[in-house]
Design a protein around this motif. Structure first.
Motif, PDB file in Angstrom:
ATOM      1  N   LYS A 100      16.905 125.820  49.932  1.00  0.00           N
ATOM      2  CA  LYS A 100      15.989 125.669  48.790  1.00  0.00           C
ATOM      3  C   LYS A 100      16.596 124.722  47.761  1.00  0.00           C
ATOM      4  CE  LYS A 100      13.090 129.161  49.800  1.00  0.00           C
ATOM      5  NZ  LYS A 100      12.039 128.719  50.680  1.00  0.00           N
ATOM      6  N   LYS A 101      17.924 124.839  47.588  1.00  0.00           N
ATOM      7  CA  LYS A 101      18.670 123.948  46.698  1.00  0.00           C
ATOM      8  C   LYS A 101      20.022 123.678  47.330  1.00  0.00           C
ATOM      9  CE  LYS A 101      16.746 125.522  42.323  1.00  0.00           C
ATOM     10  NZ  LYS A 101      17.023 126.095  41.011  1.00  0.00           N
ATOM     11  N   MET A 102      20.582 122.514  46.988  1.00  0.00           N
ATOM     12  CA  MET A 102      21.907 122.175  47.497  1.00  0.00           C
ATOM     13  C   MET A 102      22.638 121.344  46.455  1.00  0.00           C
ATOM     14  SD  MET A 102      23.022 120.407  51.052  1.00  0.00           S
ATOM     15  CE  MET A 102      23.238 118.686  50.742  1.00  0.00           C
ATOM     16  N   HIS A 103      23.909 121.668  46.268  1.00  0.00           N
ATOM     17  CA  HIS A 103      24.773 120.870  45.403  1.00  0.00           C
ATOM     18  C   HIS A 103      26.062 120.613  46.171  1.00  0.00           C
ATOM     19  CE1 HIS A 103      26.961 119.375  41.958  1.00  0.00           C
ATOM     20  NE2 HIS A 103      27.937 120.209  42.274  1.00  0.00           N
ATOM     21  N   PHE A 104      26.473 119.333  46.212  1.00  0.00           N
ATOM     22  CA  PHE A 104      27.708 118.958  46.888  1.00  0.00           C
ATOM     23  C   PHE A 104      28.508 118.044  45.977  1.00  0.00           C
ATOM     24  CE2 PHE A 104      30.090 115.932  49.547  1.00  0.00           C
ATOM     25  CZ  PHE A 104      30.938 116.818  50.188  1.00  0.00           C
ATOM     26  N   SER A 105      29.785 118.346  45.856  1.00  0.00           N
ATOM     27  CA  SER A 105      30.706 117.512  45.096  1.00  0.00           C
ATOM     28  C   SER A 105      31.877 117.183  46.009  1.00  0.00           C
ATOM     29  CB  SER A 105      31.175 118.269  43.856  1.00  0.00           C
ATOM     30  OG  SER A 105      32.100 117.514  43.138  1.00  0.00           O
ATOM     31  N   PRO A 106      32.084 115.896  46.316  1.00  0.00           N
ATOM     32  CA  PRO A 106      33.166 115.549  47.242  1.00  0.00           C
ATOM     33  C   PRO A 106      34.541 115.797  46.639  1.00  0.00           C
ATOM     34  CG  PRO A 106      32.123 113.561  46.384  1.00  0.00           C
ATOM     35  CD  PRO A 106      31.346 114.726  45.862  1.00  0.00           C
ATOM     36  N   GLY A 107      35.495 116.033  47.510  1.00  0.00           N
ATOM     37  CA  GLY A 107      36.863 116.236  47.071  1.00  0.00           C
ATOM     38  C   GLY A 107      37.526 114.919  46.710  1.00  0.00           C
ATOM     39  N   VAL A 108      38.577 115.015  45.922  1.00  0.00           N
ATOM     40  CA  VAL A 108      39.381 113.859  45.534  1.00  0.00           C
ATOM     41  C   VAL A 108      40.827 114.185  45.897  1.00  0.00           C
ATOM     42  CG1 VAL A 108      40.154 112.405  43.617  1.00  0.00           C
ATOM     43  CG2 VAL A 108      37.811 113.297  43.639  1.00  0.00           C
ATOM     44  N   ASP A 109      41.478 113.262  46.626  1.00  0.00           N
ATOM     45  CA  ASP A 109      42.842 113.503  47.095  1.00  0.00           C
ATOM     46  C   ASP A 109      43.764 113.969  45.976  1.00  0.00           C
ATOM     47  OD1 ASP A 109      42.089 112.824  49.605  1.00  0.00           O
ATOM     48  OD2 ASP A 109      43.215 110.947  49.713  1.00  0.00           O
TER      49      ASP A 109
END
Length: 104
Positions: free
Chosen positions: A68-77
């Motif tokens: 229904k909803k999605m939030h993605f935040s990529p990782g940072v080394d």
């Protein structure tokens, strides 16, 4: 006395290691008689490269389940982990599998 079964049970496991076979699978079982809306949160360490394009969500009868909803935040080394949030409605009396690939 008897302890009643929980409405929701969750199992999570890793599916191998490396670039070709590494991944995570989460199994969420809705034992209830009604559909159930849940929020799924996964924090993945930055050193495990998460491939969002491999995200797969299927129910017991192999039907694709759209969040229904999605939030993605990529990782940072060496700075920030990967962050994945999903809002899902689980069908009654079903098991939903959430899986994606990782690189170690």
């Amino acid at each position: 006395g008897n302890v009643p079964s929980p409405v929701v049970t969750v199992t999570r496991y890793y599916t191998g290691l490396g670039r070709e076979r590494g991944g995570v699978r989460t199994s969420i079982r809705n034992n209830g008689k009604e559909p159930l809306t849940i929020a799924y949160l996964d924090i993945i360490p930055w050193y495990l490269r998460m491939y969002l394009h491999t995200l797969n969500i299927v129910t017991t009868d192999n039907k694709q389940l759209e969040p229904k909803k999605m939030h993605f935040s990529p990782g940072v080394d060496r700075t920030k982990p990967y962050h994945l949030e999903l809002v899902l409605t689980l069908p009654p009396k079903s098991t939903t599998q959430i899986s994606f690939q990782l690189e170690l």
